[in-house]
Design an enzyme around this catalytic site. Structure first.
Site, PDB file in Angstrom:
ATOM      1  N   ARG A 204     -52.939 -89.216 -16.390  1.00  0.00           N
ATOM      2  CA  ARG A 204     -52.107 -88.551 -15.382  1.00  0.00           C
ATOM      3  C   ARG A 204     -52.183 -87.029 -15.541  1.00  0.00           C
ATOM      4  NH1 ARG A 204     -48.336 -93.125 -16.253  1.00  0.00           N
ATOM      5  NH2 ARG A 204     -47.415 -91.952 -17.985  1.00  0.00           N
ATOM      6  N   ASN A 271     -49.275-104.783   0.684  1.00  0.00           N
ATOM      7  CA  ASN A 271     -50.402-105.279  -0.107  1.00  0.00           C
ATOM      8  C   ASN A 271     -51.521-104.241  -0.098  1.00  0.00           C
ATOM      9  OD1 ASN A 271     -53.217-106.686  -0.012  1.00  0.00           O
ATOM     10  ND2 ASN A 271     -51.879-108.154  -1.052  1.00  0.00           N
ATOM     11  N   CYS A 330     -56.418-102.525 -16.350  1.00  0.00           N
ATOM     12  CA  CYS A 330     -55.712-102.839 -17.592  1.00  0.00           C
ATOM     13  C   CYS A 330     -55.936-104.296 -17.991  1.00  0.00           C
ATOM     14  CB  CYS A 330     -54.222-102.519 -17.475  1.00  0.00           C
ATOM     15  SG  CYS A 330     -53.372-103.369 -16.146  1.00  0.00           S
TER      16      CYS A 330
END
Length: 386
Positions: A204, A271, A330
């Site tokens: 970030r 979505n 991840c």
């Protein structure tokens, strides 16, 4: 007398490579395994009798805590938590907010503790550690924590044969404001995982280097706005997308907390795949697209479907991005090289020539000590039309 369990070559090899979770399938004397009480201390040996480690029995596996013949008692738990915290503070230089304990990387296999100022969140997925929860609480209080929130849930908790638990253990606070570089975030403890994704900290902060004033940024699976805020404080106009209405509400609060004007951001509940398809059909374009979805693969069994999902998401993202694509995974079973390859291929399918600028991983307070402890992959790619 501590029970002895013997492992096959696969179990032996896994331990030698630093993987400290041994499934029942790798135990040679399974009848002995089945007779041992859940949560009991066991010793692991090779087929030829070499001592390999000591840990706790869980319903489907052994979670090795140490490679030494040492007592797995309250003092062990206390000392390992203190040592893990000292490593973050004294060696890594963390101060207020960080992952204090990261399971087997800190010799506390099945325990995760995150610190947010004076609040700590705890996740337990080891039956042996569960029995010493009071020691964990006492140790955290001694380390200056005022409130402790337990968030023990999910697949690993079920594997340990433990009921899902969520709620305050000590204190009253369930909310705080943390700082990350120049950004501030409101953290609450009724969302996913442990309130905020600390593992993406470096990525970030890194994205701020690529933001130009007036950039249009699309942040997909933005959750509570981690990447969005960092982009906005550098002058970007941000569109965030997430399926969670609750998370998007916090994302808006985080924008307000950082004094970002309301006309500089839009959050869309929906979505990700459908929203991206609609953007492509409408001819939308963004200078930068960020993709940070939840894990598509929790195990090798679901890897094939996960790869298809990642490929589609990255293909859509690359079509919409003019200058930079930041894409993450991840999913622990997805290898870093495989992720790089599928992202490059997805970009080519989107008629974009991609150059990897940077490869990021999880923040160092989530130390990688073996293949099993590495999960986060984050690619920064410059894009060029072909």
């Amino acid at each position: 007398m501590i029970p002895k369990l013997y492992v096959d070559f696969g179990g032996y090899s896994a331990i030698e490579k630093g993987n400290l979770i041994i499934p029942r399938e790798n135990i040679l004397n399974k009848e002995d395994f089945d007779k041992i009480e859940i949560g009991e201390v066991v010793d692991i040996y090779s087929k030829r009798g070499k001592f390999l480690g000591r840990g706790f029995k869980n319903p489907r596996e052994i979670r090795i805590m140490t490679l030494k013949k040492e007592n797995l008692d309250e003092n062990y738990i206390r000392e390992k938590i203190i040592k893990a915290n000292e490593y973050r503070v004294n060696f890594l230089g963390f101060k207020d907010t960080y992952r204090m304990v990261y399971t087997q990387s800190d010799w506390l296999n099945g325990l995760v503790i995150d610190k947010y100022n004076d609040i700590a969140t705890v996740q337990i997925f080891n039956y042996g550690i569960e029995k010493m929860k009071d020691v964990i609480v006492e140790t955290l209080l001694d380390l200056g924590i005022d409130s402790i929130y337990e968030k023990s849930s999910g697949r690993n908790r079920k594997r340990a044969g433990l009921p899902e638990v969520e709620g305050i253990l000590v204190g009253k606070k369930t909310e705080t404001i943390i700082k990350e570089g120049d950004a501030k975030f409101k953290v609450t403890f009724d969302g996913q995982k442990t309130g905020f994704f600390l593992d993406q900290r470096e990525n970030r902060l890194e994205i701020e280097k690529f933001i130009k004033e007036g950039d249009r940024v699309l942040d997909v699976c933005c959750y509570t706005g981690g990447f969005s805020v960092h982009c906005a404080i550098k002058g970007a106009e941000v569109v965030g997308v997430d399926l969670s209405k609750k998370a998007l509400k916090v994302a808006e609060e985080n924008m307000e907390l950082n004094n970002i004007p309301k006309d500089k951001y839009t959050f869309i509940e929906g979505n990700a795949f459908k929203v991206l398809e609609e953007f492509i059909e409408d001819g939308e374009k963004f200078d930068i697209v960020i993709l940070d979805p939840p894990a598509f693969a929790q195990s090798k069994k679901s890897l094939k479907d996960a790869i298809r999902g990642y490929h589609m998401l990255n293909r859509f993202g690359a079509k919409l991005a003019d200058r930079l694509l930041v894409t993450c995974s991840c999913s622990q079973p997805l290898e870093p090289d495989a992720f790089k390859a599928l992202v490059i291929d997805a970009c080519l399918k989107a008629k974009k020539w991609a150059k990897i600028i940077k490869y990021g991983s999880q923040s160092p307070d989530h130390p990688i000590t073996s293949k099993g402890t590495e999960y986060l992959k984050c690619l920064f790619l410059s894009l060029e039309k072909i």
